[in-house]
Design a protein around this motif. Structure first.
Motif, PDB file in Angstrom:
ATOM      1  N   LEU A  42      52.346  49.448  34.303  1.00 20.10           N
ATOM      2  CA  LEU A  42      51.339  49.487  33.235  1.00 20.10           C
ATOM      3  C   LEU A  42      51.201  48.123  32.556  1.00 20.10           C
ATOM      4  CD1 LEU A  42      52.175  52.932  31.596  1.00 20.10           C
ATOM      5  CD2 LEU A  42      50.020  52.339  32.713  1.00 20.10           C
ATOM      6  N   LYS A  43      52.313  47.432  32.379  1.00 13.21           N
ATOM      7  CA  LYS A  43      52.291  46.138  31.706  1.00 13.21           C
ATOM      8  C   LYS A  43      51.745  45.008  32.578  1.00 13.21           C
ATOM      9  CE  LYS A  43      56.139  46.954  28.503  1.00 13.21           C
ATOM     10  NZ  LYS A  43      57.508  46.512  28.109  1.00 13.21           N
ATOM     11  N   THR A  44      51.702  45.218  33.876  1.00 16.11           N
ATOM     12  CA  THR A  44      51.270  44.144  34.791  1.00 16.11           C
ATOM     13  C   THR A  44      49.965  44.505  35.503  1.00 16.11           C
ATOM     14  OG1 THR A  44      52.754  45.073  36.494  1.00 16.11           O
ATOM     15  CG2 THR A  44      53.596  43.278  35.127  1.00 16.11           C
ATOM     16  N   TRP A  45      50.029  45.488  36.372  1.00 13.57           N
ATOM     17  CA  TRP A  45      48.845  45.871  37.152  1.00 13.57           C
ATOM     18  C   TRP A  45      47.714  46.381  36.256  1.00 13.57           C
ATOM     19  CZ3 TRP A  45      46.086  45.705  41.396  1.00 13.57           C
ATOM     20  CH2 TRP A  45      45.142  46.702  41.650  1.00 13.57           C
ATOM     21  N   THR A  46      48.019  47.276  35.333  1.00 14.91           N
ATOM     22  CA  THR A  46      46.983  47.841  34.469  1.00 14.91           C
ATOM     23  C   THR A  46      46.333  46.757  33.612  1.00 14.91           C
ATOM     24  OG1 THR A  46      48.100  49.979  34.406  1.00 14.91           O
ATOM     25  CG2 THR A  46      46.502  49.527  32.661  1.00 14.91           C
ATOM     26  N   VAL A  47      47.151  45.858  33.097  1.00 13.59           N
ATOM     27  CA  VAL A  47      46.603  44.762  32.292  1.00 13.59           C
ATOM     28  C   VAL A  47      45.684  43.889  33.129  1.00 13.59           C
ATOM     29  CG1 VAL A  47      47.191  42.667  31.018  1.00 13.59           C
ATOM     30  CG2 VAL A  47      48.522  44.750  30.650  1.00 13.59           C
ATOM     31  N   MET A  48      46.100  43.566  34.362  1.00 14.33           N
ATOM     32  CA  MET A  48      45.263  42.727  35.223  1.00 14.33           C
ATOM     33  C   MET A  48      43.932  43.413  35.550  1.00 14.33           C
ATOM     34  SD  MET A  48      45.888  41.263  39.060  1.00 14.33           S
ATOM     35  CE  MET A  48      45.402  42.853  39.763  1.00 14.33           C
ATOM     36  N   GLU A  49      43.970  44.696  35.897  1.00 16.56           N
ATOM     37  CA  GLU A  49      42.745  45.431  36.206  1.00 16.56           C
ATOM     38  C   GLU A  49      41.818  45.497  34.988  1.00 16.56           C
ATOM     39  OE1 GLU A  49      42.028  47.974  39.494  1.00 16.56           O
ATOM     40  OE2 GLU A  49      42.147  45.803  39.519  1.00 16.56           O
ATOM     41  N   THR A  50      42.404  45.655  33.824  1.00 14.70           N
ATOM     42  CA  THR A  50      41.594  45.699  32.602  1.00 14.70           C
ATOM     43  C   THR A  50      40.961  44.342  32.322  1.00 14.70           C
ATOM     44  OG1 THR A  50      43.060  47.419  31.721  1.00 14.70           O
ATOM     45  CG2 THR A  50      41.639  46.267  30.142  1.00 14.70           C
ATOM     46  N   LEU A  51      41.701  43.277  32.564  1.00 12.78           N
ATOM     47  CA  LEU A  51      41.134  41.935  32.416  1.00 12.78           C
ATOM     48  C   LEU A  51      39.976  41.721  33.388  1.00 12.78           C
ATOM     49  CD1 LEU A  51      44.368  39.779  31.969  1.00 12.78           C
ATOM     50  CD2 LEU A  51      42.597  40.193  30.249  1.00 12.78           C
ATOM     51  N   ILE A  52      40.152  42.167  34.621  1.00  9.39           N
ATOM     52  CA  ILE A  52      39.071  42.048  35.609  1.00  9.39           C
ATOM     53  C   ILE A  52      37.820  42.751  35.096  1.00  9.39           C
ATOM     54  CG2 ILE A  52      38.296  42.798  37.904  1.00  9.39           C
ATOM     55  CD1 ILE A  52      41.154  42.366  38.894  1.00  9.39           C
ATOM     56  N   GLY A  53      37.988  43.999  34.612  1.00  6.36           N
ATOM     57  CA  GLY A  53      36.844  44.768  34.152  1.00  6.36           C
ATOM     58  C   GLY A  53      36.135  44.151  32.968  1.00  6.36           C
ATOM     59  N   PHE A  54      36.885  43.734  31.968  1.00  5.50           N
ATOM     60  CA  PHE A  54      36.250  43.234  30.751  1.00  5.50           C
ATOM     61  C   PHE A  54      35.746  41.803  30.913  1.00  5.50           C
ATOM     62  CE2 PHE A  54      38.141  46.969  28.970  1.00  5.50           C
ATOM     63  CZ  PHE A  54      37.335  47.282  27.889  1.00  5.50           C
ATOM     64  N   ILE A  55      36.466  40.974  31.658  1.00  7.90           N
ATOM     65  CA  ILE A  55      35.970  39.617  31.890  1.00  7.90           C
ATOM     66  C   ILE A  55      34.739  39.653  32.796  1.00  7.90           C
ATOM     67  CG2 ILE A  55      36.495  37.419  33.030  1.00  7.90           C
ATOM     68  CD1 ILE A  55      39.362  37.718  32.014  1.00  7.90           C
ATOM     69  N   GLY A  56      34.772  40.489  33.837  1.00  8.68           N
ATOM     70  CA  GLY A  56      33.605  40.623  34.707  1.00  8.68           C
ATOM     71  C   GLY A  56      32.386  41.105  33.950  1.00  8.68           C
ATOM     72  N   PHE A  57      32.584  42.112  33.087  1.00 11.67           N
ATOM     73  CA  PHE A  57      31.455  42.593  32.279  1.00 11.67           C
ATOM     74  C   PHE A  57      30.990  41.533  31.301  1.00 11.67           C
ATOM     75  CE2 PHE A  57      30.165  44.444  28.171  1.00 11.67           C
ATOM     76  CZ  PHE A  57      28.931  44.927  28.570  1.00 11.67           C
ATOM     77  N   GLY A  58      31.916  40.823  30.681  1.00 12.16           N
ATOM     78  CA  GLY A  58      31.529  39.773  29.733  1.00 12.16           C
ATOM     79  C   GLY A  58      30.677  38.700  30.378  1.00 12.16           C
ATOM     80  N   LEU A  59      31.063  38.303  31.604  1.00 14.49           N
ATOM     81  CA  LEU A  59      30.272  37.299  32.317  1.00 14.49           C
ATOM     82  C   LEU A  59      28.886  37.849  32.678  1.00 14.49           C
ATOM     83  CD1 LEU A  59      33.015  35.835  34.692  1.00 14.49           C
ATOM     84  CD2 LEU A  59      32.030  34.741  32.665  1.00 14.49           C
ATOM     85  N   ALA A  60      28.846  39.096  33.151  1.00 17.30           N
ATOM     86  CA  ALA A  60      27.560  39.702  33.520  1.00 17.30           C
ATOM     87  C   ALA A  60      26.663  39.866  32.300  1.00 17.30           C
ATOM     88  CB  ALA A  60      27.795  41.054  34.195  1.00 17.30           C
TER      89      ALA A  60
END
Length: 458
Positions: free
Chosen positions: A433-451
């Motif tokens: 949760l502290k590693t994989w989940t955080v990375m996936e959440t960063l992907i989602g929110f950074i990707g949306f922020g850029l879009a």
């Protein structure tokens, strides 16, 4: 079904939609029903509840199912064939080794991530990760440090490509549902995938590797070697990976010139480029090239047929789920639920791209499957997209990325990727949760922020 007039007003239709989604989640989460069966069942019940005549239920379902599969099945099937051929011949090891020599061992995480980005075009997330993990573990043993330093940039690259870039089923389905151009979606997806990966996976992976000291598992590739018989040359691997992209981009460029009158739209060479640059044709050409080039000196024709045929089995469930998602989307549009949701979103003033992200994120958190989240969210938001004035082709491609981003973030215990990464690295649930989940959440929110940022300036 043509000429069907909704029999209920906005309130009841939105209530039916909420009930349908709740039932879908209940069947998948509580009863562990397969997503394909659950989507088909909920589609039938939703159609009946919304007042679609019994005689029109099956035509509606089949239109949605067939219309989605006409695009998805072709792209996914051809894409996995390319990936399987490169996997069997050891192309991943060749590319990763070359990039590590180029960047140097001190930058091995960057080299592994870049090679995974390239292989993330034809390889699905789980397949790509399994292919690359022995290489990752071998490098981690040789260079030293936490295995997370090398694994997160690699896994993140496959996750980003799987979510953002056709021919993967998520972006393909979303593009089909909202009417986005596939070539432009691929181009936009690639452009946003690279900075998203760098920020959310590479840089975060370096940070997490220092914070969480995870040793290389002892029971996987314990000798630290990766062996392949007669692997292809690096130039061959790069050529096969780049060929479909070159063909697709050529079609996009020629079509743009033809639209502006720079070249004659009816010229034979323009039409040829437009044909071979269509995504299914570009992938078909690449499959034929890969079958011919990678077979020489390695496989018989019969063995090549077995390889490409065997690649289709594992993706059948994904293809059927996306088709069933298209079926559900067609029911939502035909019944008037989609228009009711579009009108409600318009009344709130919430931008369509934001609504698309929020809906996909909610579905992702609730049931875990990114594919189900993307197909359901795309079906729900499609009428709002069609009703929104002034949306350009780029806007539509960015909405696809927003849906994919929402369906990627907040991976947790109901997501198969969560367990795949955690178990392979020997991590407990808390650390995952502290590693994989955080990375996936960063992907989602950074990707949306850029879009979302691009949608404001373009």
């Amino acid at each position: 079904m043509e000429n069907f007039e909704p029999v209920y007003g906005t309130g009841p239709l939105l209530g039916i939609a909420a009930g349908a989604i709740a039932l879908l989640l209940f069947l998948i989460i509580r009863f562990r029903m397969h997503a394909f069966i659950a989507l088909v069942l909920v589609s039938v019940l939703t159609a009946l509840a919304a007042g679609i005549p019994v005689s029109g239920v099956m035509p509606t379902l089949l239109d949605g199912f067939g219309g989605t599969l006409a695009n998805v099945a072709l792209l996914v099937g051809l894409g996995v064939m390319i990936g399987r051929l490169l996997e069997i011949t050891g192309g991943a090891a060749v590319l990763a080794g070359a990039l590590i020599r180029l960047f140097g061992e001190k930058r091995a995480p960057l080299a592994l991530g870049v090679s995974s980005l390239l292989f993330g075009f034809p390889l699905f997330f789980d397949v790509g990760l399994i292919v690359m993990l022995p290489i990752v573990f071998s490098v981690a043993r040789r260079v030293g440090g936490s295995v997370l330093t090398y694994t997160l940039p690699t896994a993140g690259a496959f996750a980003v490509m799987h979510a953002f870039v056709p021919p993967h089923p998520g972006p393909v389905t979303a593009a089909v549902e909202i009417g986005a151009d596939m070539g432009l979606t691929l181009l936009v997806g690639l452009l946003l995938a690279i900075p998203t990966w760098y920020l959310s996976s590479y840089l975060y992976g370096l940070w997490a590797g220092k914070r969480f000291e995870i040793p290389v598992p002892d029971d996987v590739m314990s000798d630290g070697t990766v062996k392949h018989d007669d692997p292809p040359h690096l130039a061959t691997v790069l050529g096969i990976l780049l060929l479909p992209m070159v063909l697709i981009f050529a079609n996009t460029g020629v079509s743009a010139f033809a639209a502006t009158g720079t070249v004659a739209a009816d010229a034979l060479w323009v039409q040829v480029f437009q044909l071979i640059g269509q995504t299914p044709i570009a992938l078909l050409i690449t499959v034929l090239v890969a079958m011919t080039v990678l077979r020489r000196g390695r496989f018989t024709r019969q063995r090549v047929e077995e390889i490409v045929g065997g690649a289709l089995g594992p993706v059948c469930a994904i293809i059927l789920i996306t088709g069933a998602g298209g079926m559900f989307g067609m029911v939502l549009r035909t019944s008037g639920i989609g228009d009711a949701l579009a009108g409600s979103l318009e009344a709130t003033g919430l931008p369509v791209i934001v609504a698309a992200f929020v809906i996909a994120l909610a579905l992702r958190v609730a049931q875990g499957s990114a594919t189900v989240a993307i197909t359901t969210a795309a079906g729900l938001i499609a009428p709002a997209v069609q009703a929104a004035p002034g949306l350009t082709s780029i806007d539509l491609a960015l909405i696809v990325i927003a849906i994919a981003s929402g369906a990627t973030a907040l991976s947790h215990v109901n997501d198969s990727g969560f367990w795949l990464v955690g178990r392979f690295l020997g991590m407990d649930v808390k650390t995952t949760l502290k590693t994989w989940t955080v990375m996936e959440t960063l992907i989602g929110f950074i990707g949306f922020g850029l879009a979302f940022g691009l949608s404001l300036v373009l």
